[in-house]
Enzyme design. Structure first.
Site, mmCIF file in Angstrom:
data_model
loop_
_atom_site.group_PDB
_atom_site.id
_atom_site.type_symbol
_atom_site.label_atom_id
_atom_site.label_comp_id
_atom_site.label_asym_id
_atom_site.label_seq_id
_atom_site.Cartn_x
_atom_site.Cartn_y
_atom_site.Cartn_z
ATOM 1 N N ARG A 160 -40.867 -7.774 13.307
ATOM 2 C CA ARG A 160 -41.820 -6.920 13.932
ATOM 3 C C ARG A 160 -43.847 -7.585 13.014
ATOM 4 O O ARG A 160 -44.228 -6.931 12.918
ATOM 5 C CB ARG A 160 -42.062 -5.995 13.956
ATOM 6 C CG ARG A 160 -41.224 -4.888 15.138
ATOM 7 C CD ARG A 160 -41.109 -5.778 16.078
ATOM 8 N NE ARG A 160 -40.020 -5.180 17.505
ATOM 9 C CZ ARG A 160 -39.072 -5.525 17.558
ATOM 10 N NH1 ARG A 160 -38.696 -7.014 16.694
ATOM 11 N NH2 ARG A 160 -37.818 -5.529 18.030
ATOM 12 N N SER A 238 -42.763 1.608 22.100
ATOM 13 C CA SER A 238 -42.972 1.829 20.952
ATOM 14 C C SER A 238 -43.877 1.877 19.988
ATOM 15 O O SER A 238 -44.546 0.664 19.744
ATOM 16 C CB SER A 238 -41.472 1.348 20.085
ATOM 17 O OG SER A 238 -40.039 1.242 20.932
ATOM 18 N N GLU A 332 -47.006 0.162 15.521
ATOM 19 C CA GLU A 332 -46.460 -0.907 16.093
ATOM 20 C C GLU A 332 -48.084 -1.336 16.775
ATOM 21 O O GLU A 332 -48.249 -2.687 16.094
ATOM 22 C CB GLU A 332 -45.733 -1.426 17.024
ATOM 23 C CG GLU A 332 -44.884 -2.038 17.100
ATOM 24 C CD GLU A 332 -44.093 -2.197 18.242
ATOM 25 O OE1 GLU A 332 -43.634 -3.394 18.671
ATOM 26 O OE2 GLU A 332 -43.002 -1.305 17.864
#
Length: 340
Positions: A160, A238, A332
């Site tokens: 990520r 998420s 995130e």
């Protein structure tokens, strides 16, 4: 002023002082460059699926990236080299690759947002990441005021993360080139839940259309496919990344905690397990903002939330996990105008 809530999947956020839509690459570069020359802060918005914009909005120029189009070169040896404009819908592009008999992206079906956002955080799901197929990323370098193209290796991809996320705001992604194998079979299936759904072993391949169908069903069951009538999808997917910790930290957790060893000796943990086992169940929250009723990793707008409601919930979950397990979760989505 333009309200930004309607441009994000959270459906929250105050207004932008200025707003523009860029429908081609030259217009996007000119608009960004002019704002930079004027000293005006810039907020780039693609699909809005990874943004939590504060209730005060954005005191600057918000630019919606609406560039479209893709070109491809297909060779029986090297496969399909497909260059896609940053503003293209990610899932629509994935659907086209499956329809054209190009494999490699099928496990990334159903992810909301635009193509240009995918290399920034190295989008991934069900054992796949875009880093596995990206050949080049074409950008506008706001610091050097020139177009710069990075190879996949130069993007510094990790979980990520990328060089673009490490230096937020410097590079504007203009287009992404993917190298995709030809064939009806998918990339090897690397995720247990997906393999079980398909009835194959880990590492085996399956027909790419079947993988896409299975992924969409799995994501839909978790509220991870956008649906205006389902408040569980009024989210950014998420909200917290899976933490990667030292092996000693992972060893201190109960045996039931999922662990995914990494090549550097550290261990990736399940943020969902940490959240649920810190006392936060599906649906935890209130009538404004709550965890999804389908999946504890998603924070959701129940229809009338403000950004403050979502941030308060995120802080509560993060603090609860840290208090119970000594692990601090990292968000995130990009948060604009507020601090978590």
């Amino acid at each position: 002023m333009t309200e930004l809530a309607e441009l994000t999947t959270f459906r929250v956020g105050g207004p932008a002082r200025e707003f523009a839509t860029a429908t081609d690459e030259d217009q996007l570069i000119r608009t960004v460059a002019a704002a930079d020359d004027a000293g005006t802060p810039v907020l780039l918005i693609g699909g809005g699926s990874n943004l939590l914009i504060g209730d005060r909005g954005f005191d600057g120029l918000a630019i919606r990236i609406a560039t479209t189009g893709d070109t491809s070169e297909v060779d029986s040896c090297s496969g399909a080299m497909v260059t896609v404009a940053a503003g293209e819908s990610w899932d629509a592009f994935v659907a086209r690759t499956v329809d054209r008999g190009w494999s490699g992206l099928e496990a990334l079906s159903g992810i909301p947002g635009s193509v240009g956002a995918t290399p920034i955080q190295n989008v991934g799901a069900y054992g796949a990441e875009v880093a596995q197929t990206i050949a080049r990323v074409r950008t506008y370098d706001r610091q050097q005021k020139k177009i710069t193209t990075f190879t996949g290796a130069e993007c510094d991809f990790s979980y990520r993360h990328s060089r673009f996320k490490a230096h937020p705001g410097r590079w504007v992604v203009l287009s992404v080139t993917f190298q995709l194998p030809l064939g009806e079979l998918s990339a090897p299936v690397r995720y247990r839940e997906l393999a079980d759904r398909l009835g194959v072993e880990i590492g085996c391949r399956a027909p790419a259309p079947a993988v896409r169908t299975a992924v969409l069903a799995l994501r839909g069951g978790k509220g991870m496919v956008l649906d205006a009538d389902d408040h569980d999808t009024w989210s950014a997917g998420s909200f917290f990344t899976n933490p990667i910790v030292e092996a000693s930290v992972a060893a201190s957790l109960p045996d039931s905690a999922p662990r995914f060893p990494q090549t550097d000796g550290r261990v990736k943990l399940s943020a969902a397990w940490l959240i649920q086992n810190a006392g936060f169940d599906k649906g935890y929250g209130n009538s404004a903002a709550s965890l999804s009723t389908k999946h504890v990793l998603a924070l959701t707008n129940r229809g009338n939330a403000a950004a403050k409601d979502l941030l308060d919930l995120a802080r509560q979950v993060r603090a609860g996990v840290e208090d119970r397990w000594g692990i601090r979760l990292v968000n995130e989505p990009v948060i604009i105008g507020e601090e978590l």
